[in-house]
Design a protein around this motif. Structure first.
Motif, short mmCIF file in Angstrom:
data_model
loop_
_atom_site.label_atom_id
_atom_site.label_comp_id
_atom_site.label_asym_id
_atom_site.label_seq_id
_atom_site.Cartn_x
_atom_site.Cartn_y
_atom_site.Cartn_z
N ASP A 217 -29.87 -11.05 37.64
CA ASP A 217 -30.55 -12.23 38.40
C ASP A 217 -31.82 -11.82 38.88
O ASP A 217 -32.57 -12.85 38.71
CB ASP A 217 -29.57 -12.70 39.60
CG ASP A 217 -28.51 -13.26 39.22
OD1 ASP A 217 -27.98 -13.43 38.19
OD2 ASP A 217 -27.39 -13.20 40.02
N SER A 218 -32.08 -10.51 39.51
CA SER A 218 -33.40 -10.44 39.65
C SER A 218 -34.46 -10.25 38.67
O SER A 218 -35.47 -10.75 38.65
CB SER A 218 -33.52 -9.05 40.45
OG SER A 218 -34.88 -8.43 40.61
N LYS B 225 -17.85 -3.19 42.34
CA LYS B 225 -19.20 -2.88 43.13
C LYS B 225 -20.15 -2.75 41.82
O LYS B 225 -21.25 -3.47 41.95
CB LYS B 225 -18.87 -1.67 43.86
CG LYS B 225 -20.43 -1.24 44.47
CD LYS B 225 -19.95 -0.21 45.40
CE LYS B 225 -21.73 0.22 46.05
NZ LYS B 225 -21.41 1.59 46.94
N ARG B 226 -19.89 -2.01 40.67
CA ARG B 226 -20.59 -1.82 39.52
C ARG B 226 -21.00 -3.25 38.96
O ARG B 226 -22.36 -3.73 38.74
CB ARG B 226 -20.21 -0.86 38.53
CG ARG B 226 -20.56 0.40 38.87
CD ARG B 226 -20.24 1.35 37.71
NE ARG B 226 -19.45 2.62 38.23
CZ ARG B 226 -18.16 2.80 37.75
NH1 ARG B 226 -17.40 1.89 37.35
NH2 ARG B 226 -17.59 3.83 38.15
N ALA B 227 -20.06 -3.99 38.85
CA ALA B 227 -20.22 -5.38 38.37
C ALA B 227 -21.20 -6.08 39.15
O ALA B 227 -21.94 -6.86 38.67
CB ALA B 227 -19.20 -6.17 38.02
N ALA B 228 -20.96 -6.11 40.65
CA ALA B 228 -21.90 -6.98 41.35
C ALA B 228 -23.21 -6.36 41.30
O ALA B 228 -24.00 -7.27 41.26
CB ALA B 228 -21.23 -6.79 42.75
N GLU B 229 -23.57 -5.07 41.10
CA GLU B 229 -24.96 -4.79 41.16
C GLU B 229 -25.54 -4.87 39.75
O GLU B 229 -26.50 -5.40 39.68
CB GLU B 229 -24.75 -3.17 41.30
CG GLU B 229 -24.26 -2.45 42.62
CD GLU B 229 -24.46 -1.02 42.79
OE1 GLU B 229 -24.35 -0.44 41.57
OE2 GLU B 229 -24.10 -0.59 43.71
N ALA B 230 -24.76 -4.94 38.64
CA ALA B 230 -25.19 -5.45 37.29
C ALA B 230 -25.66 -6.77 37.42
O ALA B 230 -26.66 -7.25 37.11
CB ALA B 230 -24.03 -5.20 36.17
N GLY B 231 -24.82 -7.61 38.02
CA GLY B 231 -25.26 -8.98 38.08
C GLY B 231 -26.43 -9.25 38.88
O GLY B 231 -27.15 -10.16 38.62
N ALA B 232 -26.49 -8.70 40.29
CA ALA B 232 -27.58 -8.58 41.17
C ALA B 232 -29.16 -8.36 40.19
O ALA B 232 -29.82 -9.02 40.10
CB ALA B 232 -27.52 -8.05 42.18
N GLU B 233 -29.00 -7.35 39.41
CA GLU B 233 -30.01 -6.82 38.58
C GLU B 233 -30.51 -7.79 37.76
O GLU B 233 -31.55 -8.11 37.42
CB GLU B 233 -29.79 -5.38 38.02
CG GLU B 233 -29.66 -4.23 39.03
CD GLU B 233 -29.32 -2.94 38.36
OE1 GLU B 233 -29.14 -2.98 37.20
OE2 GLU B 233 -29.20 -1.83 39.25
#
Length: 202
Positions: free
Chosen positions: A62-63, A52-60
């Motif tokens: 990309d943003s 979940k943390r890795a997905a959030e970091a990737g989303a941030e």
């Protein structure tokens, strides 16, 4: 998830105590099984949180990348037209200056006619008599030039108006590549004055 793990650990502990008291190995094996299940749940929970943390970091990431690209795009849009406009204006100005430096049609047709001064650029070049050129090339009579214009003039030239002038000897002006103004005809004027002075002295 942690609450479930805590319940399983407490249950395993209770069963272990019961197994020790009753000397029943079944309770001990059940306690071990509950402990293993609790451990597996902890590992599963840790892996889920990490993903979940890795997905959030990737989303941030990309943003932030999209925001940076948008800002760069806006900067390019803001700067490009201005730079292009400045370059176009400069090119037009150079073209205009080159155009006005060309002699007018009247100057090419009749050397005896006095050309009108050109307001935006230098007048045409005087068509000097070779004899006049030979005389003025040896003289140091003062003429004036204007920075960034190719002609030299007598000080009374009407084209000069309020322009800032630089005094030079006429011979030096010719050596530096300046050419005579067609409006005030400095070569003919200075050569004529020199001839008159020579006659008077003789």
């Amino acid at each position: 998830m942690l609450y479930i793990v805590l319940v399983l650990v407490l249950a395993a502990l209770g069963l272990l105590v019961a197994a020790l008291i009753t000397a029943n190995s079944l309770w001990a094996w059940i306690s071990i099984g509950l402990s293993i299940v609790a451990g597996l749940l902890l590992v599963f929970d840790w892996l889920r949180r990490r993903k979940k943390r890795a997905a959030e970091a990737g989303a941030e990431s990309d943003s932030e990348s999209e925001e940076t690209d948008a800002e760069d795009s806006e900067e390019v849009e803001d700067s490009t037209p201005a730079g292009k406009s400045d370059a176009d204006d400069e090119k037009k100005s150079e073209d205009a200056e080159q155009t006005v430096l060309m002699p007018a049609a009247g100057e090419l047709g009749d050397a005896d006619e006095t050309p009108e001064p050109q307001r935006n650029g230098d007048p045409g070049e005087e068509k000097s008599d070779p004899a006049d050129v030979a005389i003025v090339s040896e003289l140091e009579t003062e003429v004036v030039v204007v920075d960034e214009y190719p002609r030299y003039h007598v000080t009374s030239c009407a084209w000069l108006e309020s322009r800032d002038t630089i005094p030079l000897g006429i011979g030096e002006a010719r050596q530096l590549g300046f050419t005579p103004c067609a409006l005030c005809t400095p070569d003919a004027d200075i050569a004529g004055q020199h001839r008159d002075k020579t006659k008077a002295d003789s």
